[in-house]
Write a protein that holds these residues in place. Structure first.
Motif, PDB file in Angstrom:
ATOM      1  N   MET A  70       0.841  -1.219   0.000  1.00 44.90           N
ATOM      2  CA  MET A  70       0.000   0.000   0.000  1.00 44.90           C
ATOM      3  C   MET A  70       0.864   1.253   0.000  1.00 44.90           C
ATOM      4  N   ASP A  71       0.334   2.327  -0.606  1.00 47.52           N
ATOM      5  CA  ASP A  71       1.097   3.584  -0.554  1.00 47.52           C
ATOM      6  C   ASP A  71       0.778   4.318   0.753  1.00 47.52           C
ATOM      7  N   ASN A  72       1.553   5.348   1.022  1.00 48.95           N
ATOM      8  CA  ASN A  72       1.453   6.022   2.316  1.00 48.95           C
ATOM      9  C   ASN A  72       0.064   6.594   2.595  1.00 48.95           C
ATOM     10  N   SER A  73      -0.558   7.163   1.562  1.00 54.89           N
ATOM     11  CA  SER A  73      -1.852   7.804   1.821  1.00 54.89           C
ATOM     12  C   SER A  73      -2.914   6.771   2.193  1.00 54.89           C
ATOM     13  N   VAL A  74      -2.867   5.613   1.550  1.00 53.65           N
ATOM     14  CA  VAL A  74      -3.824   4.551   1.910  1.00 53.65           C
ATOM     15  C   VAL A  74      -3.544   4.070   3.337  1.00 53.65           C
ATOM     16  N   LEU A  75      -2.268   3.917   3.633  1.00 55.64           N
ATOM     17  CA  LEU A  75      -1.895   3.437   4.977  1.00 55.64           C
ATOM     18  C   LEU A  75      -2.306   4.435   6.064  1.00 55.64           C
ATOM     19  N   LEU A  76      -2.225   5.716   5.775  1.00 53.38           N
ATOM     20  CA  LEU A  76      -2.635   6.709   6.781  1.00 53.38           C
ATOM     21  C   LEU A  76      -4.131   6.584   7.067  1.00 53.38           C
ATOM     22  N   SER A 129      10.581   5.637   5.305  1.00 56.35           N
ATOM     23  CA  SER A 129      11.003   7.033   5.342  1.00 56.35           C
ATOM     24  C   SER A 129      10.068   7.765   4.368  1.00 56.35           C
ATOM     25  N   GLY A 130       9.960   9.055   4.531  1.00 57.12           N
ATOM     26  CA  GLY A 130       9.124   9.809   3.597  1.00 57.12           C
ATOM     27  C   GLY A 130       7.659   9.837   3.951  1.00 57.12           C
ATOM     28  N   VAL A 131       7.320   9.409   5.178  1.00 57.81           N
ATOM     29  CA  VAL A 131       5.921   9.564   5.611  1.00 57.81           C
ATOM     30  C   VAL A 131       5.700  11.052   5.898  1.00 57.81           C
ATOM     31  N   ASP A 132       4.616  11.594   5.389  1.00 58.36           N
ATOM     32  CA  ASP A 132       4.368  13.031   5.461  1.00 58.36           C
ATOM     33  C   ASP A 132       4.010  13.448   6.908  1.00 58.36           C
ATOM     34  N   SER A 133       4.924  14.164   7.546  1.00 61.19           N
ATOM     35  CA  SER A 133       4.704  14.587   8.936  1.00 61.19           C
ATOM     36  C   SER A 133       3.503  15.513   9.042  1.00 61.19           C
ATOM     37  N   LYS A 134       3.344  16.374   8.020  1.00 55.09           N
ATOM     38  CA  LYS A 134       2.208  17.301   8.062  1.00 55.09           C
ATOM     39  C   LYS A 134       0.882  16.542   8.018  1.00 55.09           C
ATOM     40  N   ALA A 135       0.844  15.477   7.218  1.00 55.02           N
ATOM     41  CA  ALA A 135      -0.384  14.680   7.139  1.00 55.02           C
ATOM     42  C   ALA A 135      -0.665  14.001   8.488  1.00 55.02           C
ATOM     43  N   LEU A 136       0.384  13.520   9.127  1.00 55.27           N
ATOM     44  CA  LEU A 136       0.201  12.896  10.446  1.00 55.27           C
ATOM     45  C   LEU A 136      -0.277  13.928  11.469  1.00 55.27           C
ATOM     46  N   ALA A 137       0.365  15.104  11.461  1.00 56.43           N
ATOM     47  CA  ALA A 137      -0.030  16.166  12.399  1.00 56.43           C
ATOM     48  C   ALA A 137      -1.479  16.570  12.152  1.00 56.43           C
ATOM     49  N   ALA A 138      -1.880  16.623  10.881  1.00 55.32           N
ATOM     50  CA  ALA A 138      -3.263  16.997  10.552  1.00 55.32           C
ATOM     51  C   ALA A 138      -4.242  15.949  11.097  1.00 55.32           C
ATOM     52  N   LEU A 139      -3.867  14.668  11.015  1.00 56.16           N
ATOM     53  CA  LEU A 139      -4.741  13.615  11.559  1.00 56.16           C
ATOM     54  C   LEU A 139      -4.932  13.801  13.066  1.00 56.16           C
ATOM     55  N   VAL A 140      -3.856  14.207  13.732  1.00 57.68           N
ATOM     56  CA  VAL A 140      -3.952  14.426  15.182  1.00 57.68           C
ATOM     57  C   VAL A 140      -4.866  15.623  15.463  1.00 57.68           C
ATOM     58  N   LYS A 141      -4.657  16.707  14.715  1.00 60.27           N
ATOM     59  CA  LYS A 141      -5.460  17.921  14.949  1.00 60.27           C
ATOM     60  C   LYS A 141      -6.935  17.682  14.644  1.00 60.27           C
ATOM     61  N   ASP A 142      -7.195  16.873  13.628  1.00 56.65           N
ATOM     62  CA  ASP A 142      -8.591  16.577  13.265  1.00 56.65           C
ATOM     63  C   ASP A 142      -9.239  15.576  14.219  1.00 56.65           C
ATOM     64  N   ASN A 143      -8.419  14.902  14.986  1.00 60.53           N
ATOM     65  CA  ASN A 143      -8.929  13.883  15.928  1.00 60.53           C
ATOM     66  C   ASN A 143      -8.320  14.122  17.310  1.00 60.53           C
ATOM     67  N   PRO A 144      -8.705  15.221  17.951  1.00 62.59           N
ATOM     68  CA  PRO A 144      -8.059  15.597  19.216  1.00 62.59           C
ATOM     69  C   PRO A 144      -8.603  14.808  20.412  1.00 62.59           C
ATOM     70  N   ASN A 145      -8.615  13.512  20.260  1.00 63.68           N
ATOM     71  CA  ASN A 145      -9.115  12.625  21.328  1.00 63.68           C
ATOM     72  C   ASN A 145      -8.433  11.266  21.153  1.00 63.68           C
ATOM     73  N   ALA A 146      -8.993  10.231  21.768  1.00 63.71           N
ATOM     74  CA  ALA A 146      -8.339   8.912  21.705  1.00 63.71           C
ATOM     75  C   ALA A 146      -8.119   8.443  20.263  1.00 63.71           C
ATOM     76  N   SER A 147      -8.953   8.869  19.353  1.00 65.50           N
ATOM     77  CA  SER A 147      -8.825   8.436  17.950  1.00 65.50           C
ATOM     78  C   SER A 147      -7.520   8.892  17.320  1.00 65.50           C
ATOM     79  N   GLY A 148      -6.913   9.928  17.879  1.00 69.74           N
ATOM     80  CA  GLY A 148      -5.683  10.456  17.296  1.00 69.74           C
ATOM     81  C   GLY A 148      -4.418   9.788  17.838  1.00 69.74           C
TER      82      GLY A 148
END
Lengths: 233, 236
Positions: free
Chosen positions: B57-63, B89-108
């Motif tokens: 799988m590519d990174n976006s699917v895995l995220l 390597s090369g996992v997008d840190s901004k995409a990960l940070a965005a997932l955390v910000k969009d899920n500011p609870n246990a889901s993140g």
């Protein structure tokens, strides 16, 4: 005529192999396994009594203990699962089997604490004619989990027959779709599992120097301790 | 007669070659052993195929998978997406940070822990309050506590992250001091020890509060009574 003889020999050889292939692993003693699932846990004891004479050996004053390797499978996601981060990756074989020890334990022997003593709640050492007993109670796993284990009795810290493997035993249980434990199969192990066990030892030994500090409350090591070379008696 | 001799010699040679030089009995496997052997081999193959499918799988699917597994409260070490992504390597840190910000609870939780592992600088740039919110929500909603480890024995990454979050985590942890629900671990020796220690959610909260408060070598007392006394003091 020659062809007919060759055919007869091939047939005999095939028959012979299927009947006499040494499928079970090496055993030099007897296993007694007891346990019944309770809820989703499986309290059990696995005992091995070493009988050196039974395999033409003499191992006076030897001590034997247990090593356990496990493989746990989640049938919902079709993957193997772990109780902690440590066993996955470098500490596991390529197939996912790993030596069953809690994070913090420096030694791979199932009951051996960092202070060098065996915790009786996990493994009581034995000797010739005296059982070594492993206690376990796996539990808490989710529905549709298969739990497989292989117990291996080995001579440890012995004046004779040290680091010799004395026998292998396979046990398993299943958490059904309601997360209720069902006893699965318990039986002497078979070939391939002994080579998987050697692979699990190798994985442990490769990982051990890189483990970082191991603290279990009884002692501290800068890193985990590798196993010596272990081979069948 | 000659043929008989050849066959007899073959049988003898076969017996030797079949590994019967060993001293153990050479009995074939029982039906029961064969049954479990076949099942186990099939499952090992299935597990390998599953890992391979995630590897492809590519990174976006895995995220996307990572977030699904985080919402399902999978432990990092049992999340297939986490296992795969942490090796890349090369996992997008901004995409990960965005997932955390969009899920500011246990889901993140899984995106948060993965960011901490792969790009600690970006992880520390997230507000400490946000990190603490995700971590304390995840702790408070844990059914099994394998994600956190077993205080006094070993700590997982999530526990180290909680301690790093520092005072931002204190208010939520203090609230948990009154929650005495059991905090079990699944596993083998892990399950046995957690059963023996009888830790509860309040004990985990106490442990983190003490470590955050500066008692770096704090260990939970063995008995529930001793722990209760410390919890009472910490609640004041």
């Amino acid at each position: 005529m020659k062809l007919k003889t060759f055919g007869l020999v091939a047939l005999c050889a095939g028959l012979c192999f299927s009947v006499t292939a040494c499928n079970p692993t090496f055993q030099c003693g007897n296993w007694v396994f007891t346990g019944t699932p309770v809820g989703n846990a499986f309290p059990l004891t696995s005992s091995f009594t070493f009988n050196p004479a039974g395999c033409g050996q003499s191992c006076p004053e030897s001590q034997d203990v247990m090593i356990q390797m496990t493989w746990v499978y989640d049938d919902n996601t079709h993957t193997n699962i772990y109780a902690s981060n440590q066993p996955q990756g470098a500490r596991s074989t390529p197939n996912g089997w790993n030596i069953d020890r809690i994070d913090g334990a420096a030694h791979g022997y199932y009951g051996l604490q960092n202070n060098g003593t065996f915790y009786s709640g996990w493994n009581t050492p034995g000797g010739p004619g005296v059982a070594t007993t492993l206690d376990d109670e796996p539990g808490g796993w989710g529905a549709n989990t298969y739990f497989y284990a292989v117990d291996v009795a080995v001579c440890y810290n012995s004046s004779s027959c040290n680091n010799k493997i004395l026998g292998y035993y396979f046990w398993s249980y299943i958490l059904d779709s309601s997360d209720v434990g069902q006893k699965f199969i318990t039986a002497p192990a078979w070939q391939n599992l002994d080579s998987e066990f050697q692979a699990a030892l190798t994985a442990w030994n490769n990982w051990a120097p890189t483990s970082g500090t191991e603290v279990d409350g009884t002692g501290t090591f800068p890193h985990a301790i590798a196993f010596p070379a272990l081979s069948d008696l | 007669m000659k043929r008989f001799t050849i066959v007899a010699a073959s049988l003898l040679a076969c017996l030797c070659l079949a590994g019967c030089a060993r001293k153990e009995k050479t009995v074939p496997l029982t039906d029961e052993q064969n049954q479990v052997k076949t099942r186990l081999e099939g499952q090992m193959q299935a597990a390998a195929q599953t890992a391979q499918s995630y590897h492809a799988m590519d990174n976006s699917v895995l995220l996307g998978k990572l977030l699904e597994e985080s919402k399902a409260q999978r432990e990092p070490f049992n999340s297939l997406a986490y296992r795969e992504l942490k090796t890349r390597s090369g996992v997008d840190s901004k995409a990960l940070a965005a997932l955390v910000k969009d899920n500011p609870n246990a889901s993140g939780l899984l995106p948060l822990l993965l960011l901490r592992k792969l790009d600690n600088k970006s992880y520390l740039e997230l507000p400490a309050e946000l990190r603490a919110k995700v971590l304390t929500d995840a702790l408070g909603s844990s059914k099994f506590f394998n994600t956190w480890g077993l205080p006094n024995f070993y700590l997982e990454d999530a526990s180290n992250a909680m301690i790093e979050a520092g005072r931002s985590a204190t208010p939520a942890l203090k609230k948990m001091l009154s929650d005495t629900r059991p905090a079990p671990l699944f596993g083998s020796q892990e399950a046995m020890l957690s059963k023996q220690m009888k830790y509860r959610l309040c004990d985990y909260a106490l442990f983190f509060l003490k470590r955050i408060g500066g008692t770096g070598d704090f260990r939970l007392p063995q008995t529930v009574e001793e722990r209760d006394a410390l919890v009472k003091t910490a609640q004041k």
